[in-house]
Design a protein around this motif. Structure first.
Motif, short mmCIF file in Angstrom:
data_model
loop_
_atom_site.label_atom_id
_atom_site.label_comp_id
_atom_site.label_asym_id
_atom_site.label_seq_id
_atom_site.Cartn_x
_atom_site.Cartn_y
_atom_site.Cartn_z
N UNK A 431 -32.77 28.83 -33.54
CA UNK A 431 -32.66 29.59 -32.30
C UNK A 431 -31.23 29.45 -31.80
N UNK A 432 -30.74 30.46 -31.10
CA UNK A 432 -29.37 30.41 -30.58
C UNK A 432 -29.44 30.51 -29.06
N UNK A 433 -29.49 29.36 -28.36
CA UNK A 433 -29.64 29.36 -26.91
C UNK A 433 -28.31 29.54 -26.19
N UNK A 434 -28.40 30.00 -24.95
CA UNK A 434 -27.20 30.10 -24.11
C UNK A 434 -26.64 28.71 -23.84
N UNK A 435 -27.51 27.75 -23.59
CA UNK A 435 -27.10 26.38 -23.31
C UNK A 435 -27.97 25.44 -24.15
N UNK A 442 -33.26 26.39 -21.28
CA UNK A 442 -32.31 27.48 -21.40
C UNK A 442 -32.80 28.42 -22.49
N UNK A 443 -32.86 29.72 -22.25
CA UNK A 443 -33.49 30.62 -23.21
C UNK A 443 -32.64 30.83 -24.46
N UNK A 444 -33.33 31.13 -25.54
CA UNK A 444 -32.67 31.58 -26.75
C UNK A 444 -32.43 33.09 -26.61
N UNK A 445 -31.22 33.54 -27.01
CA UNK A 445 -30.90 34.97 -26.89
C UNK A 445 -30.73 35.61 -28.26
#
Length: 547
Positions: A431-435, A442-445
């Motif tokens: 997953x690639x989260x904002x933070x 912090x959500x994954x975007x």
């Protein structure tokens, strides 16, 4: 990307100037062979296609018009090569044809951007020189931009070191009949000389035996790789979409230099890069003959594929722990490419936004591990032996660029972004989260799939331990400290297959039994997927459905 090693004394002792060019003593004569073998002699480097668009595709070959016209030799006459495109392998219905001149000025390579083709159509193609005819290649065009597409299947590969093994992973993909294209994410070849590779492999020996520095060197190395039968077979079977990483020039390169370049013994880095770029454009089935190489291809309404060049414009790498890693004045992409990427993602009308991303974008904290394990992990990530939390050759070393990109994706509500990554010789699904520090709050975007290497050393190789032993503890520690890392496998080599449908994107990892065997079997080992509208990695149970 590869482990750093002390190579300067080796280069100086070998004498770079003496090794920079090829010496051939064969007298020139017409290249001849038995009547059934002309294609192996005149067209000994095979055929290839690439960069498919709805109405056009790039076709490539190289001819050897005389016996002394070796790659990089600068010898051999100019030649007129005929090309033909047909709807069937028997070439009874030729739909496009023409002639093109080639010669030593472009190393006898041939590249044609054939237009006027129909969308989503399979074609056969071939080349002719004198009485010799090339092997028949197969290619296919992309769907029309507005076409509804139900499935796209891509081979995804990177990191093929000739010295470290055979290309059985390419053979597996060539045996499939369901691939629309192959995406190569870089390190198509390695610039190292024989036995310069850190593990000292001599399974196969590089040509030339010295490191590639001059135009002749790079042409010879490209020529060697395209003598591999499995690589040639895959090029002939399906179109490729290629992007360079560092080793097509020199290890850990940036816009103004490279870790594996010493101006004192190897001369100007600018001259070396220009030579490498020229050879790349001569030998690879890519459309432009000049940078920028970053580009976007579309597959109907199903997917856009943005191929990133993360070497030509980047700032120099910094050391781990350095505050400069977050300096907003530093860049990985360069401003023009960043704007092109951000706007392209935000403005895309395709369901899936795929990003060909040569280096890892998900952040990575290095866990506390025993010294022997930590050293191997840091080595393959290009970090110094004393450890660190930033893999600074990756997006971690350019945190401001990553933050700007992920903020853009979040702010502009861009959905279904999937990064396809190579470079680090191991398998990941992130997953690639904002933070990342507050993930999963912090959500994954976005999500990221990382393919394993074709042959280049994995962490498991560097640990000098049997597969699936010592590396298991390292994998567990990585996932514990990095909760956005949903899957990691540090041992295996092979290829991956990406299947894209309107509802999901799935990556399947196919691992080799033994990279030192050309006939190594390949097996489906892992599968992970992401569903449309939910940027989170999930893993379906095996077995998965196969075509």
């Amino acid at each position: 990307m590869a482990p750093q090693l002390n190579r300067r004394a080796i280069l100086r002792a070998a004498g770079v100037a003496a090794a920079s060019g090829a010496v051939f003593t064969t007298l020139p004569r017409l290249a001849t062979a038995d009547p059934d073998g002309d294609e192996q002699h005149v067209f000994r480097h095979g055929v290839a296609s690439g960069d498919p668009l709805p109405d056009r595709v790039v076709l490539w070959t190289r001819v050897t018009p005389t016996d002394d016209a070796h790659p990089g030799s600068g010898r051999g006459p100019s030649s007129t090569v005929r090309w033909e495109v047909a709807t069937e392998d028997d070439f009874r219905e030729v739909v496009r044809s023409g002639e093109v001149e080639t010669g030593p000025g472009r190393d006898h390579t041939v590249k044609v951007d054939v237009s006027g083709l129909d969308p989503a159509t399979r074609y056969a193609y071939r080349f002719r020189l004198g009485g010799a005819t090339s092997p028949v290649g197969r290619t296919r065009t992309a769907p029309a931009h507005g076409a509804a597409v139900n499935r796209l299947r891509l081979g995804v590969v990177s990191c093929a070191n000739w010295q470290a093994g055979f290309f059985a992973a390419y053979r597996y993909l060539a045996e499939r009949d369901d691939l629309h294209a192959v995406v190569h994410l870089g390190d198509y070849f390695y610039e190292y000389g024989s036995r310069q590779y850190p593990m000292g492999y001599d399974i196969r020996t590089h040509e030339p035996a010295t490191e590639t520095i001059t135009l002749s060197d790079y042409r010879r190395r490209h020529g060697q790789y395209k003598t591999d039968p499995d690589l040639r077979a895959l090029h002939a079977k399906t179109p490729w979409i290629c992007m360079w990483d560092d080793h097509e020039v020199a290890n850990d390169r940036w816009s103004g230099g490279a870790e594996n370049h010493d101006p004192e013994s190897e001369g100007s880095y600018g001259a070396r890069r220009a030579a490498a770029y020229r050879a790349y454009f001569e030998w690879m089935p890519v459309r432009p003959d000049d940078i920028p190489l970053y580009r976007r291809l579309r597959f109907g309404t199903l997917a856009d594929l943005s191929m990133l060049d993360l070497r030509s414009y980047r700032s120099k790498q910094v050391r781990p722990f350095s505050a400069e890693a977050d300096d907003p004045g530093r860049t990985l992409t360069g401003r023009a490419q960043f704007d092109w990427l951000a706007d392209g993602l935000a403005d895309s009308s395709a369901r899936w936004k795929l990003v060909g991303n040569p280096v890892m974008i998900a952040p990575l904290l290095i866990p506390p591990l025993p010294r022997e394990q930590l050293g191997a992990l840091l080595n393959v990530l290009g970090l110094p032996a004393e450890g660190g939390v930033l893999a600074t050759d990756q997006w971690d070393g350019y945190a401001a660029d990553r933050r700007r990109l992920l903020s853009t994706i979040s702010r502009r509500r861009v959905s279904d972004v999937v990064f396809l990554t190579g470079d680090i010789h191991t398998s990941w699904a992130n997953d690639v989260p904002v933070d990342a520090g507050s993930y999963p709050l912090s959500p994954s975007v976005a999500t990221e799939f990382i393919c394993c290497s074709i042959t280049s050393d994995s962490v498991g190789d560097l640990l000098h331990a049997p597969p699936r032993t010592t590396s298991l503890g390292v994998e567990t520690a990585i996932k514990t400290l990095n909760r956005h890392v949903r899957f990691v496998e540090l041992d295996s080599h092979g290829s991956t297959v990406l299947t894209v449908t309107p509802g999901e994107v799935r990556m399947d990892w196919y691992y080799l039994d033994n990279r030192a065997r050309r006939d190594s079997p390949s097996r489906l080992a892992h599968s992970h997927r992401v569903s449309s509208g939910t940027p989170r990695i999930v893993g379906p149970p095996l077995p998965v459905s196969l075509p």
